[in-house]
Design an enzyme around this catalytic site. Structure first.
Site, PDB file in Angstrom:
ATOM      1  N   ARG A  42      -5.582 -16.963  12.316  1.00 54.41           N
ATOM      2  CA  ARG A  42      -5.521 -15.616  12.894  1.00 54.41           C
ATOM      3  C   ARG A  42      -6.670 -15.350  13.873  1.00 54.41           C
ATOM      4  NH1 ARG A  42      -3.214 -11.479   8.262  1.00 54.41           N
ATOM      5  NH2 ARG A  42      -1.256 -12.574   7.943  1.00 54.41           N
ATOM      6  N   ASP A 153      -3.531   4.287  10.857  1.00 60.94           N
ATOM      7  CA  ASP A 153      -3.801   2.868  10.594  1.00 60.94           C
ATOM      8  C   ASP A 153      -5.189   2.556  11.135  1.00 60.94           C
ATOM      9  OD1 ASP A 153      -1.670   0.417   9.832  1.00 60.94           O
ATOM     10  OD2 ASP A 153      -3.500  -0.246  10.837  1.00 60.94           O
TER      11      ASP A 153
HETATM   12  C1  LIG Z   1       1.543  -4.552   5.429  1.00 56.61           C
HETATM   13  S1  LIG Z   1       1.212  -3.158   6.436  1.00 56.61           S
HETATM   14  C2  LIG Z   1       2.087  -1.887   5.557  1.00 56.61           C
HETATM   15  C3  LIG Z   1       2.938  -1.042   6.471  1.00 56.61           C
HETATM   16  C4  LIG Z   1       3.793  -0.012   5.756  1.00 56.61           C
HETATM   17  N1  LIG Z   1       2.996   0.910   5.005  1.00 56.61           N
HETATM   18  C5  LIG Z   1       4.815  -0.685   4.874  1.00 56.61           C
HETATM   19  O1  LIG Z   1       4.719  -0.621   3.656  1.00 56.61           O
HETATM   20  O2  LIG Z   1       5.738  -1.302   5.417  1.00 56.61           O
HETATM   21  C6  LIG Z   1      -0.493  -2.801   6.021  1.00 56.61           C
HETATM   22  C7  LIG Z   1      -1.199  -1.938   7.058  1.00 56.61           C
HETATM   23  O3  LIG Z   1      -2.420  -1.443   6.491  1.00 56.61           O
HETATM   24  C8  LIG Z   1      -3.384  -1.375   7.515  1.00 56.61           C
HETATM   25  N2  LIG Z   1      -4.737  -1.345   6.931  1.00 56.61           N
HETATM   26  C9  LIG Z   1      -5.431  -2.359   6.360  1.00 56.61           C
HETATM   27  N3  LIG Z   1      -6.652  -1.945   5.991  1.00 56.61           N
HETATM   28  C10 LIG Z   1      -6.730  -0.633   6.317  1.00 56.61           C
HETATM   29  C11 LIG Z   1      -7.755   0.361   6.191  1.00 56.61           C
HETATM   30  N4  LIG Z   1      -8.946   0.089   5.647  1.00 56.61           N
HETATM   31  N5  LIG Z   1      -7.499   1.607   6.645  1.00 56.61           N
HETATM   32  C12 LIG Z   1      -6.298   1.901   7.205  1.00 56.61           C
HETATM   33  N6  LIG Z   1      -5.296   1.008   7.360  1.00 56.61           N
HETATM   34  C13 LIG Z   1      -5.509  -0.246   6.921  1.00 56.61           C
HETATM   35  C14 LIG Z   1      -3.108  -2.617   8.347  1.00 56.61           C
HETATM   36  O4  LIG Z   1      -3.630  -2.516   9.654  1.00 56.61           O
HETATM   37  C15 LIG Z   1      -1.582  -2.709   8.303  1.00 56.61           C
HETATM   38  O5  LIG Z   1      -0.993  -2.139   9.448  1.00 56.61           O
END
Ligand SMILES: C[S@@+](CC[C@H](N)C(=O)[O-])C[C@H]1O[C@@H](n2cnc3c(N)ncnc32)[C@H](O)[C@@H]1O
Length: 284
Positions: A42, A153
């Site tokens: 990545r 996000d």
């Molecule tokens: C796997 S996606 C989940 C998307 C959606 N909620 C779903 O369930 O389909 C996880 C998301 O969490 C975000 N994320 C990770 N760490 C985070 C943080 N500390 N604060 C806010 N968002 C975060 C990532 O950028 C990513 O877009």
């Protein structure tokens, strides 16, 4: 900087340690050495883009507080986040939204109340747009009232994508056919065929950059919170610190939805009561 970009460079244990420490402190994402190959693949693009010969040089740069190191941390977190998502993922939560939450929220809005829904960790937007579709489809009158979906996000790049509301054919799987016809517009053709979200849905959603680990600028009163498939990437203490914060921003009868492999940890359980599969009310 070297003119020999590290196309074949390997991520050393010491560089991994620096990157894992920063990922944890900046975003909560917990990386064990078992993730070395994933981290390497990545971040290789970042090493190359910056013209470094290897990951050690990159780690030194991203660990520095000056000369672009801090800005690079954002890029690094963006590259390390897992953004997998799709429309109407884990559909039982959208059924609960439709059957349990929306009837109450309609009444609340009719009586002049504000309705606030939060998609925390919204990735490329499929989750908040699925919420908006559920509202327009099953409580269209609510859309005319004081209702907003906050979609946040940590990853600025994925938010830019979310804001466009433009998806490929592959990305729109999960949307039932009638909703697809009603709420998506086709543009382009052949391999360039794309689908754009109806402006009426976009109007309900506000995208914001927000790191769950840092301060939350919102005052509270959220009626429904979707925080799904986000805390799975955090370690137990980081998760445990979040539950009371979610409890605090929820309205008394609110619903909190987590992802399929996430659970509220035992220590925070008195704060919530389970109302279904990975679905919670704040405890009284
Ligand atoms: C796997 S996606 C989940 C998307 C959606 N909620 C779903 O369930 O389909 C996880 C998301 O969490 C975000 N994320 C990770 N760490 C985070 C943080 N500390 N604060 C806010 N968002 C975060 C990532 O950028 C990513 O877009």
């Amino acid at each position: 900087m070297s003119g020999n970009p590290g196309a074949n460079a390997k991520l050393s244990p010491s560089a991994f340690e620096v990157i894992a420490r920063l990922a944890k402190s900046e975003s909560g994402i917990s990386l064990t050495p078992a993730k070395t190959t994933m981290v390497q693949s990545r971040l290789r693009g970042r090493v190359r883009a910056l013209g470094y010969a290897d990951f050690d040089q990159y780690a030194t740069f991203v660990d520095s507080e000056s000369g672009g190191g801090l800005e690079e941390r954002r890029e690094m977190i963006s590259a390390l986040t897992t953004n997998v998502t799709h429309f109407f993922r884990e559909p039982h939560h959208f059924e609960m939204l439709r059957d349990k939450a929306l009837p109450i929220l309609r009444e609340k809005a009719r009586a002049g109340g504000r309705v606030r829904i939060w998609s925390a960790g919204c990735s490329s937007g499929q989750e908040p747009y699925s919420i908006a579709m559920t509202i327009l489809e099953h409580a269209p009158d609510l859309a005319q009232k004081d209702v907003l979906i906050l979609a946040s996000d940590i990853d600025r790049q994925i938010l830019d994508k979310a804001k466009t509301g433009i998806y490929s054919e592959q990305q729109i799987t999960g949307i039932p056919e009638p909703l697809m016809k009603k709420y998506l517009y086709k543009s382009g053709s052949g391999f360039d065929q794309q689908y754009e979200i109806d402006p009426a849905l976009k109007k309900l959603v506000r995208f914001r950059e927000l790191n769950l680990l840092r301060d939350w600028p919102m005052t509270g009163g959220f009626d429904v919170v979707f925080c799904r498939n986000v805390v799975i990437y955090f370690d137990a203490p980081t998760q445990a610190a979040l539950w009371p914060r979610f409890r605090k921003i929820l309205a008394p009868d609110a619903m909190l939805f987590l992802g399929h492999s996430e659970r509220i940890s035992d220590c925070a359980h008195p704060l919530f009561k389970s109302i279904g599969l990975t679905a919670y009310h704040p405890a009284a």
